[in-house]
Write a protein that holds these residues in place. Structure first.
Motif, PDB file in Angstrom:
ATOM      1  N   UNK A   1       0.813  -1.231   0.000  1.00  0.00           N
ATOM      2  CA  UNK A   1       0.000   0.000   0.000  1.00  0.00           C
ATOM      3  C   UNK A   1       0.841   1.273   0.000  1.00  0.00           C
TER       4      UNK A   1
ATOM      5  N   UNK B   1       0.928   3.869  -3.238  1.00  0.00           N
ATOM      6  CA  UNK B   1      -0.120   4.863  -2.963  1.00  0.00           C
ATOM      7  C   UNK B   1       0.351   6.083  -2.180  1.00  0.00           C
TER       8      UNK B   1
ATOM      9  N   UNK C   1      -6.952  -1.619   0.021  1.00  0.00           N
ATOM     10  CA  UNK C   1      -5.698  -1.094   0.567  1.00  0.00           C
ATOM     11  C   UNK C   1      -5.920  -0.446   1.933  1.00  0.00           C
ATOM     12  N   UNK C   2      -5.000  -0.705   2.871  1.00  0.00           N
ATOM     13  CA  UNK C   2      -5.053  -0.016   4.166  1.00  0.00           C
ATOM     14  C   UNK C   2      -4.733   1.465   3.972  1.00  0.00           C
ATOM     15  N   UNK C   3      -3.882   1.727   2.970  1.00  0.00           N
ATOM     16  CA  UNK C   3      -3.546   3.107   2.602  1.00  0.00           C
ATOM     17  C   UNK C   3      -3.896   3.270   1.123  1.00  0.00           C
ATOM     18  N   UNK C   4      -5.071   3.810   0.812  1.00  0.00           N
ATOM     19  CA  UNK C   4      -5.472   3.939  -0.595  1.00  0.00           C
ATOM     20  C   UNK C   4      -4.811   5.141  -1.285  1.00  0.00           C
TER      21      UNK C   4
END
Lengths: 269, 137
Positions: free
Chosen positions: A10, A14, B91-94
């Motif tokens: 992630x 991201x 996602x935990x962090x998008x």
């Protein structure tokens, strides 16, 4: 040429895509093919998911492993958290065939299978154990002269029951990889200490988390930069450090002749 | 045996009053206080577990204690948010617009080849979450 399934996780794609770019450029120069894992999700985040529901943690990890299995590749990742989840899950599934069978039963109707559990590597572990330090040294075209405070991060090394190293105390392999670039790894008192981000502490209790990072960073003297193998440690240390923090692949890419601008590094330390 | 190697090795224990040894003891005697915020002070660094002379899997035990807390509904709000992100995006962090732009500037795909670009894969993630009773709600 070796082909590996590239697990992004992630934070890197991201939040810190500069690291993804540095990894892709480095791999290209090293003759390593990083193949995308279409449809991969969060590893899932060990701190939160493993604290909430370990069955779900394992199933989501197994789905990610299954994508690599279908590609016929082993997995490589650039994040200690992703590495911790995928490596630990792969080992649990291998150790317990009944558990693996029940996870596969849940995955199969959804189009995923795990007849063979792929090997999981952190990129630095792959470089050290499989690619080799000497082979890496031959590829270095632009030796660097930085003094580096090396931070391993916890889940690269622990739990040792699921890692290659027999002990997590005083490791040297990552220092060797840093020094292959020409840089010098300098000693500091809190080198082995946790950055404080893991286990959901950064997301849940930020002050406590940053107090741990501060203690660590305060003990670094005379370094030009901090180098980590993990974007989560990276974000955490960056928040308290007054010197730049680099992911290992960014340092490596510089030593392989990649220009800073090609990978979004704006200022050189 | 109450050597305290765990408490002495704990990075959280250096900045807050977190006593790993007391938590392990509470686990053994069935006297855990699930409202105690210190359940969430552990960074899961595994140092205590690696050093335990009695080979107690301390970090694994702490994670099991947290699972019990979760089942009792005693979790921190920011952690619930992480779960919501995974439910919504995989996602935990998008990703966000600023990072989309940064990716394009770097010559990467605008969105990574993950659940962000594969709705079918996200549907499977959600189905697995639902099967375990873990949803956005």
């Amino acid at each position: 040429m070796s082909e590996l399934a590239f697990f992004l996780g992630c934070i890197i794609p991201n939040r810190m895509p500069e690291i993804e770019k540095a990894a892709r450029l480095s791999a290209e120069r090293l003759g390593i093919t990083l193949s995308d894992m279409g449809g991969a999700s969060c590893c899932p985040a060990p701190g939160v998911m493993k604290s909430f529901d370990q069955t779900l943690w394992l199933k989501l990890a197994a789905r990610n492993l299954s994508i690599a299995e279908a590609m016929g590749c082993d997995i490589v990742t650039l994040c200690n958290g992703c590495y911790g989840t995928l490596k630990d899950a792969s080992m649990e599934l291998r150790e317990d065939p009944a558990l693996c069978a029940s996870v596969c039963e849940a995955l199969r109707p959804k189009g995923y299978d795990l007849a063979v559990v792929p090997d999981v590597y952190h990129f630095v572990e792959y470089l050290y154990h499989t690619y080799g330090v000497d082979a890496l040294r031959e590829r270095v075209t632009t030796p660097l002269s930085y003094k580096v405070a090396v931070h391993y991060g916890c889940h690269l090394l622990k739990p040792t029951k699921y890692r290659q190293g027999a002990s997590s105390e005083r490791p040297t392999f990552f220092d060797e990889l840093v020094e292959v670039t020409g840089a010098t790894s300098i000693p500091y008192a809190e080198k082995a200490s946790c950055c404080g981000a893991g286990g959901g502490v950064r997301s849940g209790l930020k002050d406590i988390s940053l107090a741990m990072a501060q203690k660590k960073v305060d003990s670094i003297k005379g370094a030009d930069c901090i180098v980590t193998p993990c974007p989560f440690c990276h974000m955490q240390l960056e928040q308290v450090a007054d010197i730049p923090v680099l992911h290992y692949v960014q340092l490596l890419a510089l030593s392989l002749g990649v220009q800073p601008g090609e990978m979004g590094l704006e200022v050189l330390p | 045996m109450k050597c305290g190697t765990c408490s002495g090795s704990c990075p959280s224990g250096r900045v807050v009053a977190f006593r790993t040894r007391a938590l392990v003891e509470a686990r053994a005697t069935g006297t855990i206080d699930y409202d105690d915020p210190s359940l969430w002070y552990c960074t899961t660094c595994y140092t205590c577990m690696e050093r335990c002379p009695r080979s107690i899997d301390i970090t694994d035990e702490i994670l099991h204690i947290r699972e019990e807390a979760y089942r009792l509904g005693k979790v921190l709000e920011p952690h619930k948010a992480v779960l919501t992100y995974i439910w919504k995006t995989g996602h935990a962090v998008p990703i966000n617009d600023a990072v989309r732009e940064k990716r394009v500037r770097l010559g990467l795909s605008e969105e990574p080849p993950t659940t962000h670009r594969h709705a079918d894969a996200l549907a499977v993630v959600r189905a697995l979450m639902e099967e375990e009773g873990v949803t956005n709600e």
